[in-house]
Structures are given as structure tokens and as C-alpha cells.
Scaffold this motif. Structure first.
Motif, mmCIF file in Angstrom:
data_model
loop_
_atom_site.group_PDB
_atom_site.id
_atom_site.type_symbol
_atom_site.label_atom_id
_atom_site.label_comp_id
_atom_site.label_asym_id
_atom_site.label_seq_id
_atom_site.Cartn_x
_atom_site.Cartn_y
_atom_site.Cartn_z
ATOM 1 N N GLN A 130 0.942 -1.137 0.004
ATOM 2 C CA GLN A 130 0.048 0.134 0.187
ATOM 3 C C GLN A 130 0.883 1.257 -0.122
ATOM 4 O O GLN A 130 1.924 1.179 0.652
ATOM 5 C CB GLN A 130 -1.003 0.235 1.353
ATOM 6 N N GLN A 131 0.567 2.152 -0.587
ATOM 7 C CA GLN A 131 1.247 3.435 -0.966
ATOM 8 C C GLN A 131 0.806 4.481 0.276
ATOM 9 O O GLN A 131 1.352 5.533 0.644
ATOM 10 C CB GLN A 131 0.980 4.176 -2.084
ATOM 11 N N LYS A 132 -0.276 4.266 0.621
ATOM 12 C CA LYS A 132 -1.013 5.464 1.631
ATOM 13 C C LYS A 132 -0.443 4.986 2.962
ATOM 14 O O LYS A 132 -0.077 3.904 3.444
ATOM 15 C CB LYS A 132 -2.475 4.807 1.947
ATOM 16 N N THR A 133 0.049 6.401 3.522
ATOM 17 C CA THR A 133 0.784 6.287 4.850
ATOM 18 C C THR A 133 -0.204 6.164 5.980
ATOM 19 O O THR A 133 -1.632 6.072 5.702
ATOM 20 C CB THR A 133 1.327 7.760 5.162
ATOM 21 N N ALA A 183 4.970 6.826 11.562
ATOM 22 C CA ALA A 183 5.857 7.770 12.185
ATOM 23 C C ALA A 183 6.806 6.989 13.294
ATOM 24 O O ALA A 183 7.803 7.404 13.794
ATOM 25 C CB ALA A 183 5.115 8.816 12.780
ATOM 26 N N LEU A 184 6.263 6.055 13.835
ATOM 27 C CA LEU A 184 7.029 5.198 14.781
ATOM 28 C C LEU A 184 8.088 4.044 14.548
ATOM 29 O O LEU A 184 8.715 3.476 14.903
ATOM 30 C CB LEU A 184 6.151 4.601 15.861
ATOM 31 N N ALA A 185 7.897 3.660 13.205
ATOM 32 C CA ALA A 185 8.522 2.427 12.396
ATOM 33 C C ALA A 185 9.944 2.742 12.517
ATOM 34 O O ALA A 185 10.647 1.586 13.201
ATOM 35 C CB ALA A 185 8.066 2.466 10.973
ATOM 36 N N PHE A 186 10.781 3.589 12.511
ATOM 37 C CA PHE A 186 11.997 3.800 12.495
ATOM 38 C C PHE A 186 12.786 3.260 13.603
ATOM 39 O O PHE A 186 13.581 2.312 13.490
ATOM 40 C CB PHE A 186 12.600 4.849 11.963
ATOM 41 N N VAL A 227 -0.962 -2.780 9.002
ATOM 42 C CA VAL A 227 -1.535 -1.797 8.423
ATOM 43 C C VAL A 227 -0.678 -0.716 8.181
ATOM 44 O O VAL A 227 -1.178 0.274 7.316
ATOM 45 C CB VAL A 227 -2.623 -1.390 9.589
ATOM 46 N N SER A 228 0.625 -0.613 8.745
ATOM 47 C CA SER A 228 1.359 0.446 8.435
ATOM 48 C C SER A 228 2.376 0.087 7.266
ATOM 49 O O SER A 228 3.176 -0.826 7.480
ATOM 50 C CB SER A 228 2.199 0.928 9.788
ATOM 51 N N PRO A 229 2.508 0.869 6.155
ATOM 52 C CA PRO A 229 3.670 0.395 5.127
ATOM 53 C C PRO A 229 4.983 0.713 5.807
ATOM 54 O O PRO A 229 6.112 0.002 5.341
ATOM 55 C CB PRO A 229 3.276 1.328 4.243
ATOM 56 N N GLY A 230 5.348 1.735 6.595
ATOM 57 C CA GLY A 230 6.393 1.690 7.303
ATOM 58 C C GLY A 230 6.853 0.912 8.174
ATOM 59 O O GLY A 230 8.128 0.386 8.087
ATOM 60 N N MET A 231 5.844 0.223 8.859
ATOM 61 C CA MET A 231 6.270 -0.952 9.495
ATOM 62 C C MET A 231 6.782 -2.095 9.016
ATOM 63 O O MET A 231 7.539 -2.820 8.991
ATOM 64 C CB MET A 231 5.025 -1.271 10.510
ATOM 65 N N VAL A 232 5.770 -2.363 7.713
ATOM 66 C CA VAL A 232 6.136 -3.637 6.805
ATOM 67 C C VAL A 232 7.609 -3.351 6.161
ATOM 68 O O VAL A 232 8.204 -4.359 5.998
ATOM 69 C CB VAL A 232 5.066 -3.644 5.750
ATOM 70 N N LYS A 233 7.835 -2.006 5.883
ATOM 71 C CA LYS A 233 9.274 -2.118 5.357
ATOM 72 C C LYS A 233 10.307 -2.344 6.023
ATOM 73 O O LYS A 233 11.069 -2.910 5.752
ATOM 74 C CB LYS A 233 9.417 -0.522 4.709
ATOM 75 N N MET A 234 10.239 -1.834 7.275
ATOM 76 C CA MET A 234 11.200 -2.640 8.324
ATOM 77 C C MET A 234 11.003 -4.013 8.828
ATOM 78 O O MET A 234 12.033 -4.661 8.916
ATOM 79 C CB MET A 234 10.966 -1.639 9.607
ATOM 80 N N MET A 235 9.788 -4.536 8.563
ATOM 81 C CA MET A 235 9.799 -5.981 8.541
ATOM 82 C C MET A 235 10.432 -6.762 7.513
ATOM 83 O O MET A 235 11.132 -7.790 7.561
ATOM 84 C CB MET A 235 8.440 -6.299 8.795
ATOM 85 N N ASP A 236 10.114 -6.148 6.328
ATOM 86 C CA ASP A 236 10.853 -6.728 4.940
ATOM 87 C C ASP A 236 12.380 -6.612 5.296
ATOM 88 O O ASP A 236 13.076 -7.619 4.714
ATOM 89 C CB ASP A 236 10.493 -5.920 3.844
ATOM 90 N N TYR A 237 12.932 -5.519 5.770
ATOM 91 C CA TYR A 237 14.449 -5.370 5.965
ATOM 92 C C TYR A 237 14.869 -6.528 6.718
ATOM 93 O O TYR A 237 15.981 -7.382 6.701
ATOM 94 C CB TYR A 237 14.830 -4.136 6.355
ATOM 95 N N GLU A 263 5.844 -14.116 2.984
ATOM 96 C CA GLU A 263 4.775 -13.281 2.086
ATOM 97 C C GLU A 263 4.581 -12.065 3.156
ATOM 98 O O GLU A 263 3.967 -12.255 4.297
ATOM 99 C CB GLU A 263 3.797 -13.749 1.484
ATOM 100 N N THR A 264 4.522 -10.671 2.638
ATOM 101 C CA THR A 264 4.266 -9.923 3.711
ATOM 102 C C THR A 264 3.211 -8.701 2.891
ATOM 103 O O THR A 264 3.251 -8.706 1.682
ATOM 104 C CB THR A 264 5.411 -8.838 4.163
ATOM 105 N N GLU A 265 2.708 -8.133 3.588
ATOM 106 C CA GLU A 265 1.666 -7.040 2.973
ATOM 107 C C GLU A 265 1.186 -6.030 4.023
ATOM 108 O O GLU A 265 1.183 -6.396 5.088
ATOM 109 C CB GLU A 265 0.332 -7.999 2.582
ATOM 110 N N ALA A 266 1.254 -4.657 3.487
ATOM 111 C CA ALA A 266 0.417 -3.488 3.972
ATOM 112 C C ALA A 266 -0.822 -3.581 4.022
ATOM 113 O O ALA A 266 -1.283 -3.340 2.903
ATOM 114 C CB ALA A 266 1.155 -2.283 3.777
ATOM 115 N N CYS A 267 -1.818 -4.117 4.905
ATOM 116 C CA CYS A 267 -3.101 -4.097 4.980
ATOM 117 C C CYS A 267 -3.865 -4.202 6.242
ATOM 118 O O CYS A 267 -3.314 -4.514 7.111
ATOM 119 C CB CYS A 267 -3.619 -5.334 3.932
#
Length: 264
Positions: free
Chosen positions: A4-7, A12-15, A73-83, A95-99
Motif C-alpha cells: 500500500q502506498q497510503k501512509t 511515524a514510529l516505525a524507524f 496496517v502500516s507500510p512503514g512498519m512493513v518496510k522495516m519488517m521486510d528488511y 509473504e508480507t503485505e501492508a493491509c
């Protein structure tokens, strides 16, 4: 699965989530993962609200041959999870998804879990039922959450009582309704128990700062102003639920664990 592209407010807490908040619940996650049952049917393990994936190393060790579907639900969190997944070399197992939890696939998982997630939702019961719906027949539901009315003692109970003292309103009822609604959905072998742990902070203000960073409370601050929480913290200091032990302020926290099985 698509991104998902929506923030989302949790972005804001992901990093620095693991360093600022996530570590507080390490013990509860270890306790919960030890209690996870082996899936009774063949299928992937679904982890809803996985955040940055702090529980994934525990799950990979617990289920060394499993395939996982992990979402947040947070794309930012999923980005950190993917890393985290890529760094560990687990790409072929995840498999991961922001949803949103309400968008989980139906009848897909042998085991559907969320660890300290559903209490953050506007409608926790809808989230729990969506997870139940994601189960294959014979699958197991595993929900760990902070109860809406905290168990007596500890900083969360102190915060709850301070807020109710200043702003009286009825206690939330969704936890009492959860078991009934799962039964109505057809769930069987439902269990509920309480897990205990300890939160520890350098100063009491660190607890206040941690609570105010959470998106649900940020929304309250935007609506009512920062003095809303300033008043709560003033009352809270009389009954913090924290005591000074070996140079740190510590207090008990309690989480609820609900499990259920979907009939074959």
C-alpha cells in the motif's frame, strides 16, 4: 502481495519502534510464542499486525518448516519488517503485505495470530473475527492483547484510573463480548488466560512519553490539546504503578491470551 502506498499514523514510529516501544514487550512475546500450538492442518501461519517483525525470529525458531503470511496496517512498519526478513535470509518463507486486518484473506491459514495488536483497533472484535475468518477449517486462532480495563497494579492500571477520575465514562465491554462473538461465529475449544510481565523505565516520564507517542493517543492530543494528557499525568503521579528498583522505575503489566479452534 502488493504494497500500500497510503501512509498510516504508525509509520511515524516505525524507524525506532523496536528501541522506543517494542522492547518493552519482549518478555510477553517470548511467553506467548512458547504457548503457540502446532497447527492441526496444513497451511501457512498468518501473523496479523506484525509491525516491524520483532516476533518473527521467535516464530521461525518455533516453526522451522512453516510458511508465513505477515501483515501490518502500516507500510512503514512493513518496510522495516521486510528488511528484517531479507537480512535473515527468510525471503522464501515469508509473504508480507501492508493491509488492514479486515482485509485479511479468508480460509487461508492453519494458524492465525496477532500479538499485542487487536486492542489498538477501533473495533477489536471485528479484527478478531477477521482473523478467525482467515482460518482454514481445523485452524487455530491465537490472540494476545492488552485488556481494555487493565488488571489492578502497574502503570497501565494507574493511567486508566487517572483518566477515568478526570473523564468518567463506562468501562469498555468488548473483551466480555469477544468470547460470545467467537462462539456465535462457530469457534470451539475457546480458552482465555492472563500473562504477566514487567515494564521498566529510566524515569516515570519515559512511560508518559511512550504512551503519548502511540497513534491512538496522538489522535486524542490533536483533538483535545496537549493539556489533556498533562492533566492525566498530574493525577497519575499519585498512583503511578511504578516503583524504583535498582535504579529503574518498574511495574507489572498484564496481557490476555485467547485461543480458539475453527471446526473441520
Amino acid at each position: 502481495m502488493s504494497d500500500q502506498q497510503k501512509t498510516n499514523p504508525w509509520d511515524a514510529l516505525a524507524f525506532d519502534y523496536d528501541e522506543r516501544e517494542g522492547f518493552l514487550n519482549d518478555d510477553l512475546l517470548h511467553q506467548a510464542v512458547k504457548l503457540l500450538p502446532e497447527p492441526e492442518v496444513d497451511g501457512p501461519i498468518l501473523v496479523a499486525g506484525a509491525g516491524t517483525g520483532g516476533e518473527l525470529p521467535l516464530l521461525v525458531k518455533k516453526f522451522p518448516n512453516a510458511r508465513f503470511l505477515a501483515s501490518d496496517v502500516s507500510p512503514g512498519m512493513v518496510k522495516m519488517m521486510d528488511y528484517r526478513i531479507k537480512s535473515a535470509g527468510w525471503e522464501d518463507r515469508f509473504e508480507t503485505e501492508a493491509c488492514d486486518v479486515l482485509a485479511l484473506p479468508r480460509e487461508k491459514a492453519a494458524l492465525s495470530m496477532s500479538l499485542l495488536m487487536i486492542h489498538t483497533l477501533k473495533d477489536p472484535i471485528a479484527g478478531a473475527l477477521a482473523q478467525y475468518g482467515s482460518l482454514l477449517p481445523g485452524g487455530t486462532l491465537f490472540l494476545l492483547y492488552f485488556p481494555p480495563k487493565p488488571e489492578p497494579g502497574g502503570p497501565l492500571a494507574g493511567l486508566y484510573e487517572a483518566a477515568r477520575t478526570l473523564f468518567p465514562k463506562p468501562d469498555p465491554t468488548w473483551e466480555e463480548e469477544l468470547i460470545h462473538d467467537l462462539e456465535t461465529a462457530g469457534a470451539e475449544a475457546i480458552t482465555k488466560e492472563t500473562l504477566a510481565s514487567t515494564w521498566s523505565f529510566q524515569t516515570p516520564k519515559d512511560f508518559c512519553d511512550t504512551m503519548e507517542r502511540l497513534p491512538n493517543n496522538q489522535a486524542v492530543i490533536r483533538k483535545r490539546g496537549h493539556d489533556f494528557f498533562d492533566r492525566i499525568w498530574h493525577v497519575w503521579t499519585a498512583n503511578m504503578g511504578l516503583s524504583l528498583e535498582m535504579g529503574r522505575w518498574s511495574g507489572p503489566v498484564y496481557a490476555r491470551l485467547v485461543t480458539a479452534r475453527k471446526p473441520l
